[in-house]
Motif scaffolding. Structure first.
Motif, PDB file in Angstrom:
ATOM      1  N   VAL A 156       6.579   3.213  -2.573  1.00 61.43           N
ATOM      2  CA  VAL A 156       6.567   4.025  -1.357  1.00 61.43           C
ATOM      3  C   VAL A 156       5.190   4.646  -1.160  1.00 61.43           C
ATOM      4  N   ASP A 157       4.901   5.010   0.079  1.00 57.26           N
ATOM      5  CA  ASP A 157       3.645   5.691   0.390  1.00 57.26           C
ATOM      6  C   ASP A 157       3.751   7.162  -0.002  1.00 57.26           C
ATOM      7  N   ARG A 158       2.608   7.712  -0.459  1.00 55.27           N
ATOM      8  CA  ARG A 158       2.596   9.139  -0.798  1.00 55.27           C
ATOM      9  C   ARG A 158       2.937   9.979   0.438  1.00 55.27           C
ATOM     10  N   ILE A 159       2.278   9.667   1.545  1.00 51.81           N
ATOM     11  CA  ILE A 159       2.536  10.381   2.797  1.00 51.81           C
ATOM     12  C   ILE A 159       2.707   9.337   3.899  1.00 51.81           C
ATOM     13  N   ALA A 160       3.706   9.508   4.741  1.00 45.34           N
ATOM     14  CA  ALA A 160       3.929   8.580   5.848  1.00 45.34           C
ATOM     15  C   ALA A 160       4.486   9.351   7.035  1.00 45.34           C
ATOM     16  N   ILE A 161       4.140   8.862   8.227  1.00 43.82           N
ATOM     17  CA  ILE A 161       4.668   9.435   9.471  1.00 43.82           C
ATOM     18  C   ILE A 161       5.380   8.318  10.223  1.00 43.82           C
ATOM     19  N   GLU A 162       6.625   8.555  10.588  1.00 43.15           N
ATOM     20  CA  GLU A 162       7.376   7.611  11.404  1.00 43.15           C
ATOM     21  C   GLU A 162       7.576   8.239  12.781  1.00 43.15           C
TER      22      GLU A 162
ATOM     23  N   ILE B  73       8.120  13.202   8.981  1.00 45.03           N
ATOM     24  CA  ILE B  73       7.064  13.203   7.958  1.00 45.03           C
ATOM     25  C   ILE B  73       7.737  13.012   6.611  1.00 45.03           C
ATOM     26  N   LYS B  74       7.268  12.001   5.861  1.00 48.87           N
ATOM     27  CA  LYS B  74       7.865  11.678   4.574  1.00 48.87           C
ATOM     28  C   LYS B  74       6.848  11.858   3.450  1.00 48.87           C
ATOM     29  N   ILE B  75       7.311  12.406   2.353  1.00 48.55           N
ATOM     30  CA  ILE B  75       6.526  12.518   1.133  1.00 48.55           C
ATOM     31  C   ILE B  75       7.207  11.658   0.074  1.00 48.55           C
ATOM     32  N   LYS B  76       6.484  10.643  -0.416  1.00 48.84           N
ATOM     33  CA  LYS B  76       7.026   9.704  -1.417  1.00 48.84           C
ATOM     34  C   LYS B  76       8.343   9.097  -0.957  1.00 48.84           C
ATOM     35  N   GLY B  77       8.416   8.760   0.318  1.00 49.83           N
ATOM     36  CA  GLY B  77       9.585   8.090   0.866  1.00 49.83           C
ATOM     37  C   GLY B  77      10.714   9.002   1.273  1.00 49.83           C
ATOM     38  N   ASN B  78      10.604  10.300   1.016  1.00 46.25           N
ATOM     39  CA  ASN B  78      11.665  11.248   1.351  1.00 46.25           C
ATOM     40  C   ASN B  78      11.268  12.098   2.548  1.00 46.25           C
ATOM     41  N   GLU B  79      12.198  12.267   3.460  1.00 46.92           N
ATOM     42  CA  GLU B  79      11.928  13.072   4.648  1.00 46.92           C
ATOM     43  C   GLU B  79      11.821  14.549   4.273  1.00 46.92           C
ATOM     44  N   VAL B  80      10.690  15.156   4.606  1.00 47.52           N
ATOM     45  CA  VAL B  80      10.485  16.573   4.313  1.00 47.52           C
ATOM     46  C   VAL B  80      10.340  17.399   5.584  1.00 47.52           C
TER      47      VAL B  80
END
Length: 694
Positions: A354-360, A414-421
């Motif tokens: 998973v990406d460290r930080i991701a925006i969907e 906004i996801k941190i390590k694949g988890n929605e935060v």
């Protein structure tokens, strides 16, 4: 096998260096030592071959970086030609003969008329001096000036790409090295081109000396009459000058080609073919014009017709070739689309991390990421990464942006390590007015009620018309992109400790190792492991303490790491070393630190109930005691926040970490400091006291 190959490589390199050094020194010997004619013939052929080799090589170079030795080679070849000039002059004046190569050039070019040869020689010298060498020298001078002037901007561009994560440290070093080499090359060429111009002048002077000296010496000795000496030595001198100046002209052309190259992708021939003969319509028009010239009375018909036909055929071939390329490209796209599901499945299996930080983002927010706009999601994220790196001292990985058709069109996650935060909703065609409150009704704002996602404030999405009204009444108005970027920034700040892994810590230490190699080598791995340092840095980030002063942090860990390996205890030692950094943000306008203190009885209760666990120290209290403690904190904390007074909770050093762990969930924004973390010269004012009331 590898050792043998390496040894062979270095052996050949050493022999080549010795050979080149011998050749360069031998040039002086050519000037001083008389040579027989067959040796002179051999060296003249070598000179011509070397000039042709250099010219052809420049046609196949992609940029000046492929031929950095050219300025030095230009000097060596110039000295080599001058040495041959001196040797041939010695033979002409002493023996009246300069070998077969010079004689052949004289007969081939001049024929039976040495005046024609002299005119051709003068034309070659003038072309070289006034056109080729002068132009190449001017281009090199201007290129050197512009390259040096542009270096600061290019350096900043490299630093910006590096900070935004577009390139790696190695790529940045390579680009800086290439930039420096390019500047040095043009600077060297600016000076080296003067050698070529001087060589042409020297060749002209030597030719005149050969002619006059040969006529005078051999006519006075009685070997020839004046007329015979003029004819014989005229042809011989012209041959000597042409043998020297033709290689010089070839190398001058090579220098001009090299300094005027602008493409860094392909060789000269590929570039010319792609740019000059890439538009079939141009070839058709020129072909038609050639045919028109052919039918005009007085013009030669055959040359124009041949050229017109050739251009017409070339245009047809180029057109057909472009059609074939377009068809092949379309077929490749179709094949790619057919294979796309399989490719995606294979890619998802291979790239499972998973990406460290991701925006969907939903499809309605895709225009925010349009790179054609000056300010877009990609550029703003790069700026955020750079800003937080400077503020927090951490290296942020690239942030992945994905569109998610399963989300609402205006939603983002906004996801941190694949988890929605964190999540939110944006309206690209509206603006967010923060905290309109009752004023929204007073000014009759028409908008969509919302909560500002970063700080949880009441807000309203309004149109451009109401935006102007809100700005006139001093409301805070934010565009959708800024709302998303601000939310992302706050999410990263609050989760910075989760983003700092061992790999990031290693990169941080490698980045400062040149300056602080002593403390790093002492600390890791002899005193602490990399994971221990990571845990301390994570604890600091978790309490919003920047790790920009790594020198102090590492020095403190080296001092106390031998006595304890407990991350929490080490963190307390580090916090005491960073005391000024920790309390500085909480000074009021008078430079005073406002504190909430803990009642001695409450402090005793907390101190005696602390228990250690893998998650850290925490007071184990009865639920009703915890409730009363939180009520006291909330009462004092809320009043101070309402009054806009910056403040911290001041405790004894032995309970600071436990108190912070206890209240962090309910009061994450309340900073807890110990007495050891307040500088001695810092003025303190007590603005409240926390106690557990019965």
């Amino acid at each position: 096998m590898n050792q043998a190959s390496t040894s062979t490589k270095f052996g050949i390199s050493n022999y080549l260096n010795i050979f080149v050094a011998f050749i360069v020194v031998s040039i002086i010997g050519i000037i001083m030592i008389p040579m027989p004619t067959f040796v002179l013939d051999l060296l003249l052929v070598v000179n011509i071959s070397l000039a042709i080799t250099i010219l052809v090589l420049t046609l196949y170079t992609h940029s000046v970086l492929d031929f950095l030795s050219f300025p030095t080679l230009l000097l060596i070849t110039t000295m080599f030609r001058l040495g041959l000039n001196v040797s041939s002059t010695r033979l002409i004046l002493s023996e009246g003969d300069a070998g077969q190569v010079i004689d052949t050039f004289a007969n081939f070019v001049a024929g039976n008329n040495y005046i024609v040869g002299a005119v051709i020689f003068v034309i070659i010298v003038l072309v070289q001096m006034l056109v080729v060498t002068n132009g190449a020298s001017r281009v090199a001078e201007v290129s050197a000036r512009f390259t040096l002037d542009a270096m600061p901007g290019k350096q900043m561009a490299i630093d910006a790409d590096l900070n935004s994560g577009l390139i790696t440290e190695e790529a940045a070093k390579l680009r800086r090295s290439n930039l420096e080499k390019e500047a040095n090359f043009y600077g060297s060429m600016d000076g080296a081109s003067k050698f070529v111009k001087g060589d042409a002048i020297a060749g002209l002077v030597i030719t005149i000396i050969n002619l006059i000296g040969g006529i005078l010496i051999h006519s006075m000795q009685g070997s020839y009459t004046i007329t015979e000496a003029l004819e014989y030595f005229g042809k011989l001198t012209i041959g000597d000058g042409l043998v020297s100046q033709i290689p010089s002209l070839l190398i001058s052309v090579a220098s001009g080609i090299l300094v005027t190259r602008t493409s860094n992708e392909k060789a000269f021939g590929d570039t010319i073919g792609r740019e000059l003969f890439n538009v079939p319509q141009v070839l058709y028009i020129v072909s038609a014009l050639m045919v028109i010239f052919a039918i005009i009375p007085g013009f030669p018909i055959l040359p124009f017709l041949i050229l017109g036909a050739a251009l017409g055929v070339a245009g047809y071939l180029v057109n057909e070739g472009q059609k074939q390329v377009a068809a092949d490209t379309k077929m490749q796209q179709q094949l790619s689309e057919q294979n796309q599901p399989v490719t995606k499945e294979e890619e998802s299996v291979a790239s499972f991390q998973v990406d460290r930080i991701a925006i969907e983002i939903g499809y309605g927010l895709i225009p925010l990421a349009n790179e054609d706009q000056e300010s877009n999601l990609t550029t703003q994220i790069a700026a955020v990464r750079k800003q937080l790196s400077h503020e927090k001292g951490i290296l942020l990985n690239p942030i992945r942006i994905r569109d998610n058709l399963q989300m609402g069109q205006n939603e983002y996650v906004i996801k941190i390590k694949g988890n929605e935060v964190a999540a939110g909703e944006l309206y690209p065609d509206r603006y967010l007015v923060v905290e309109p409150g009752g004023a929204s009704e007073e000014f009759d704002f028409e908008g969509i009620p919302a909560i500002e996602p970063a700080f949880g404030l009441d807000a309203l999405w309004v149109t451009a018309k109401n935006k102007e009204i809100a700005e006139l009444h001093d409301f805070t108005v934010v565009d959708p992109l800024t709302v998303l970027i601000t939310h992302l920034k706050e999410v990263i700040k609050s989760n910075a400790h989760d983003l700092l892994g061992r790999q990031e810590v290693k990169e941080l230490l490698e980045g400062i190792k040149d300056q602080y190699n002593v403390v790093i080598d002492e600390l890791i791995p002899d005193i602490l492991q990399l994971g221990d340092v990571q845990k301390v840095l994570q604890h600091l980030l978790q309490e919003d303490v920047a790790i920009t002063d790594l020198e102090t942090i590492l020095e403190t860990l080296a001092d106390y790491g031998s006595s304890t390996k407990d991350p929490e205890t080490l963190t307390e030692y580090v916090r005491q070393s960073l005391k000024r950094t920790i309390v500085k943000p909480f000074f009021d306008e008078k430079g005073t630190l406002n504190v909430l203190t803990v009642h001695p009885d409450t402090e005793e209760i907390l101190s005696t109930s602390i228990q250690k666990s893998s998650a850290g120290s925490i007071p184990v209290l009865q639920p009703q005691i915890v409730t009363r403690l939180f009520d006291s904190i909330n009462q004092q904390h809320s009043v101070l926040n309402a009054q806009g007074i910056p403040h911290v909770l001041l405790t004894a050093p032995k309970i600071r970490a436990a108190v912070k762990n206890l209240i962090t969930f309910n009061f994450p924004e309340l900073t807890v400091v110990s007495l050891n973390e307040v500088p001695n010269d810092c003025p303190i004012e007590t603005v409240g006291m926390i106690e557990i009331k019965e």
